[in-house]
Design a protein around this motif. Structure first.
Motif, PDB file in Angstrom:
ATOM      1  N   THR A  87       0.835  -1.205   0.000  1.00 14.09           N
ATOM      2  CA  THR A  87       0.000   0.000   0.000  1.00 14.09           C
ATOM      3  C   THR A  87       0.867   1.251   0.000  1.00 14.09           C
ATOM      4  O   THR A  87       0.598   2.194  -0.758  1.00 14.09           O
ATOM      5  CB  THR A  87      -0.955   0.000   1.213  1.00 14.09           C
ATOM      6  N   ALA A  88       1.913   1.261   0.809  1.00 16.66           N
ATOM      7  CA  ALA A  88       2.829   2.416   0.839  1.00 16.66           C
ATOM      8  C   ALA A  88       3.508   2.605  -0.512  1.00 16.66           C
ATOM      9  O   ALA A  88       3.635   3.740  -1.001  1.00 16.66           O
ATOM     10  CB  ALA A  88       3.861   2.241   1.944  1.00 16.66           C
ATOM     11  N   LEU A  89       3.935   1.518  -1.129  1.00 17.73           N
ATOM     12  CA  LEU A  89       4.541   1.611  -2.467  1.00 17.73           C
ATOM     13  C   LEU A  89       3.525   2.140  -3.480  1.00 17.73           C
ATOM     14  O   LEU A  89       3.863   2.970  -4.338  1.00 17.73           O
ATOM     15  CB  LEU A  89       5.059   0.240  -2.909  1.00 17.73           C
ATOM     16  N   ALA A  90       2.295   1.673  -3.400  1.00 21.76           N
ATOM     17  CA  ALA A  90       1.240   2.113  -4.325  1.00 21.76           C
ATOM     18  C   ALA A  90       0.966   3.605  -4.152  1.00 21.76           C
ATOM     19  O   ALA A  90       0.837   4.338  -5.149  1.00 21.76           O
ATOM     20  CB  ALA A  90      -0.034   1.308  -4.091  1.00 21.76           C
ATOM     21  N   GLU A  91       0.883   4.052  -2.920  1.00 20.77           N
ATOM     22  CA  GLU A  91       0.639   5.479  -2.666  1.00 20.77           C
ATOM     23  C   GLU A  91       1.772   6.334  -3.239  1.00 20.77           C
ATOM     24  O   GLU A  91       1.515   7.358  -3.871  1.00 20.77           O
ATOM     25  CB  GLU A  91       0.479   5.730  -1.160  1.00 20.77           C
ATOM     26  N   GLN A  92       3.002   5.908  -3.019  1.00 17.30           N
ATOM     27  CA  GLN A  92       4.138   6.670  -3.537  1.00 17.30           C
ATOM     28  C   GLN A  92       4.164   6.660  -5.057  1.00 17.30           C
ATOM     29  O   GLN A  92       4.441   7.687  -5.692  1.00 17.30           O
ATOM     30  CB  GLN A  92       5.460   6.132  -2.977  1.00 17.30           C
ATOM     31  N   LEU A  93       3.859   5.522  -5.655  1.00 22.26           N
ATOM     32  CA  LEU A  93       3.831   5.421  -7.110  1.00 22.26           C
ATOM     33  C   LEU A  93       2.766   6.352  -7.693  1.00 22.26           C
ATOM     34  O   LEU A  93       3.011   7.025  -8.710  1.00 22.26           O
ATOM     35  CB  LEU A  93       3.568   3.978  -7.534  1.00 22.26           C
ATOM     36  N   MET A  94       1.634   6.427  -7.051  1.00 21.83           N
ATOM     37  CA  MET A  94       0.582   7.320  -7.528  1.00 21.83           C
ATOM     38  C   MET A  94       1.022   8.780  -7.448  1.00 21.83           C
ATOM     39  O   MET A  94       0.733   9.565  -8.355  1.00 21.83           O
ATOM     40  CB  MET A  94      -0.714   7.080  -6.757  1.00 21.83           C
ATOM     41  N   ASP A  96       4.211   9.778  -7.582  1.00 26.67           N
ATOM     42  CA  ASP A  96       5.265   9.909  -8.596  1.00 26.67           C
ATOM     43  C   ASP A  96       4.704  10.054 -10.005  1.00 26.67           C
ATOM     44  O   ASP A  96       5.293  10.735 -10.851  1.00 26.67           O
ATOM     45  CB  ASP A  96       6.211   8.699  -8.559  1.00 26.67           C
ATOM     46  N   LEU A  97       3.572   9.420 -10.276  1.00 29.26           N
ATOM     47  CA  LEU A  97       2.979   9.446 -11.617  1.00 29.26           C
ATOM     48  C   LEU A  97       1.920  10.531 -11.793  1.00 29.26           C
ATOM     49  O   LEU A  97       1.241  10.576 -12.815  1.00 29.26           O
ATOM     50  CB  LEU A  97       2.414   8.070 -11.965  1.00 29.26           C
ATOM     51  N   GLY A  98       1.783  11.389 -10.782  1.00 33.26           N
ATOM     52  CA  GLY A  98       0.884  12.533 -10.909  1.00 33.26           C
ATOM     53  C   GLY A  98      -0.579  12.251 -10.625  1.00 33.26           C
ATOM     54  O   GLY A  98      -1.447  13.038 -11.008  1.00 33.26           O
ATOM     55  N   TYR A  99      -0.875  11.151  -9.936  1.00 33.00           N
ATOM     56  CA  TYR A  99      -2.268  10.827  -9.631  1.00 33.00           C
ATOM     57  C   TYR A  99      -2.733  11.345  -8.272  1.00 33.00           C
ATOM     58  O   TYR A  99      -3.903  11.214  -7.934  1.00 33.00           O
ATOM     59  CB  TYR A  99      -2.498   9.314  -9.715  1.00 33.00           C
ATOM     60  N   GLU A 100      -1.833  11.946  -7.514  1.00 37.60           N
ATOM     61  CA  GLU A 100      -2.230  12.520  -6.229  1.00 37.60           C
ATOM     62  C   GLU A 100      -3.206  13.664  -6.490  1.00 37.60           C
ATOM     63  O   GLU A 100      -2.984  14.506  -7.349  1.00 37.60           O
ATOM     64  CB  GLU A 100      -0.997  13.041  -5.482  1.00 37.60           C
ATOM     65  N   GLY A 101      -4.323  13.654  -5.762  1.00 39.86           N
ATOM     66  CA  GLY A 101      -5.344  14.671  -5.969  1.00 39.86           C
ATOM     67  C   GLY A 101      -6.342  14.314  -7.051  1.00 39.86           C
ATOM     68  O   GLY A 101      -7.386  14.953  -7.175  1.00 39.86           O
ATOM     69  N   ILE A 102      -6.036  13.301  -7.837  1.00 40.58           N
ATOM     70  CA  ILE A 102      -6.962  12.833  -8.871  1.00 40.58           C
ATOM     71  C   ILE A 102      -7.705  11.598  -8.358  1.00 40.58           C
ATOM     72  O   ILE A 102      -8.923  11.511  -8.469  1.00 40.58           O
ATOM     73  CB  ILE A 102      -6.214  12.525 -10.185  1.00 40.58           C
ATOM     74  N   TYR A 103      -6.935  10.661  -7.803  1.00 44.73           N
ATOM     75  CA  TYR A 103      -7.515   9.450  -7.227  1.00 44.73           C
ATOM     76  C   TYR A 103      -7.023   9.284  -5.802  1.00 44.73           C
ATOM     77  O   TYR A 103      -5.868   9.525  -5.497  1.00 44.73           O
ATOM     78  CB  TYR A 103      -7.152   8.198  -8.040  1.00 44.73           C
ATOM     79  N   GLN A 104      -7.928   8.868  -4.950  1.00 43.60           N
ATOM     80  CA  GLN A 104      -7.594   8.555  -3.565  1.00 43.60           C
ATOM     81  C   GLN A 104      -7.497   7.042  -3.462  1.00 43.60           C
ATOM     82  O   GLN A 104      -8.234   6.318  -4.133  1.00 43.60           O
ATOM     83  CB  GLN A 104      -8.689   9.090  -2.650  1.00 43.60           C
ATOM     84  N   LEU A 105      -6.599   6.596  -2.622  1.00 50.05           N
ATOM     85  CA  LEU A 105      -6.413   5.162  -2.431  1.00 50.05           C
ATOM     86  C   LEU A 105      -6.863   4.784  -1.019  1.00 50.05           C
ATOM     87  O   LEU A 105      -6.367   5.328  -0.039  1.00 50.05           O
ATOM     88  CB  LEU A 105      -4.930   4.816  -2.620  1.00 50.05           C
ATOM     89  N   ALA A 106      -7.831   3.881  -0.938  1.00 50.46           N
ATOM     90  CA  ALA A 106      -8.269   3.349   0.350  1.00 50.46           C
ATOM     91  C   ALA A 106      -7.854   1.882   0.395  1.00 50.46           C
ATOM     92  O   ALA A 106      -7.786   1.215  -0.643  1.00 50.46           O
ATOM     93  CB  ALA A 106      -9.786   3.479   0.500  1.00 50.46           C
ATOM     94  N   SER A 107      -7.573   1.385   1.590  1.00 49.93           N
ATOM     95  CA  SER A 107      -7.076   0.014   1.708  1.00 49.93           C
ATOM     96  C   SER A 107      -7.968  -0.825   2.620  1.00 49.93           C
ATOM     97  O   SER A 107      -8.483  -0.333   3.624  1.00 49.93           O
ATOM     98  CB  SER A 107      -5.639   0.019   2.226  1.00 49.93           C
ATOM     99  N   PHE A 108      -8.124  -2.094   2.232  1.00 49.93           N
ATOM    100  CA  PHE A 108      -8.944  -3.054   2.972  1.00 49.93           C
ATOM    101  C   PHE A 108      -8.216  -4.394   3.015  1.00 49.93           C
ATOM    102  O   PHE A 108      -7.563  -4.771   2.035  1.00 49.93           O
ATOM    103  CB  PHE A 108     -10.309  -3.237   2.289  1.00 49.93           C
ATOM    104  N   HIS A 109      -8.342  -5.085   4.125  1.00 45.16           N
ATOM    105  CA  HIS A 109      -7.636  -6.359   4.298  1.00 45.16           C
ATOM    106  C   HIS A 109      -8.400  -7.202   5.313  1.00 45.16           C
ATOM    107  O   HIS A 109      -8.994  -6.659   6.249  1.00 45.16           O
ATOM    108  CB  HIS A 109      -6.210  -6.088   4.797  1.00 45.16           C
ATOM    109  N   PRO A 110      -8.380  -8.527   5.171  1.00 51.25           N
ATOM    110  CA  PRO A 110      -9.075  -9.378   6.142  1.00 51.25           C
ATOM    111  C   PRO A 110      -8.584  -9.194   7.588  1.00 51.25           C
ATOM    112  O   PRO A 110      -9.341  -9.398   8.530  1.00 51.25           O
ATOM    113  CB  PRO A 110      -8.788 -10.800   5.654  1.00 51.25           C
ATOM    114  N   ASP A 111      -7.327  -8.816   7.758  1.00 52.17           N
ATOM    115  CA  ASP A 111      -6.747  -8.651   9.092  1.00 52.17           C
ATOM    116  C   ASP A 111      -6.436  -7.197   9.407  1.00 52.17           C
ATOM    117  O   ASP A 111      -5.558  -6.907  10.225  1.00 52.17           O
ATOM    118  CB  ASP A 111      -5.468  -9.482   9.216  1.00 52.17           C
TER     119      ASP A 111
END
Length: 180
Positions: A87-94, A96-111
């Motif tokens: 998730t941290a890598l995905a957030e940073q990649l977004m 780096d690629l200019g998606y910050e402010g365009i798409y928000q990333l929410a995370s879900f996991h069984p645990d």
């Protein structure tokens, strides 16, 4: 497990928990308008999964009818700490690629377990799901929805109180039904 089973389980979780208990008060609208894209990723390679996540951002760039995407991991991130790393890598990649402010990333996991919380705290259920997944949400849609929703800042506190009232046993039963 085949993709349709994973998608069906995710849809059941969405309707029987997230929508039924209004964990996300905006989910009902996109669900009823068939504006949710479900993408199951089978790769166990982190780089492949991150590339697919960005491909989903590009899909959202070109498909305005798709309001949001649930990227579901079927072969990676079973361990919650590994999931947090991805998730941290995905957030940073977004970013780096200019998606910050365009798409928000929410995370879900069984645990899923919030920092500082006990694993058996029912409040963690607000982010628990049948499979590890990342949720891509259009920022513009969030801003629009928040304009018409009273006291949106109270959503997390309301959800925590609700989950604690429901209790972990009941919520785990709902999640188990989704995984069948």
């Amino acid at each position: 497990m085949n993709h349709q089973h994973i998608i069906t389980a995710t849809q059941h979780w969405l309707t029987s928990f997230i929508i039924a208990y209004e964990i996300c008060p905006f989910a009902r609208h996109v669900h009823e308008h068939d504006a949710i894209r479900y993408r199951v990723l089978d790769s166990a390679d982190v780089a492949d999964c991150l590339a697919e996540l960005i491909a989903e951002c590009q899909h959202l760039d070109t498909e305005p009818a798709t309001e949001t995407t649930l990227v579901i991991f079927s072969a990676i991130c079973r361990d919650f700490d590994d999931f947090l790393d991805v998730t941290a890598l995905a957030e940073q990649l977004m970013v780096d690629l200019g998606y910050e402010g365009i798409y928000q990333l929410a995370s879900f996991h069984p645990d899923y377990c919030f920092g500082g919380a006990e694993p058996d705290d029912a409040a963690n259920a607000t982010n628990r799901s049948p499979y590890p997944m990342l949720h891509l949400i259009r920022e513009a849609s969030i801003e629009l929805a928040l304009q018409n929703y009273p006291n949106p800042e109270q959503i997390p506190e309301r959800n925590i109180a609700l989950c604690r009232e429901l209790g972990l046993t009941r919520i785990q039963a709902l999640l188990a039904q989704s995984s069948r």
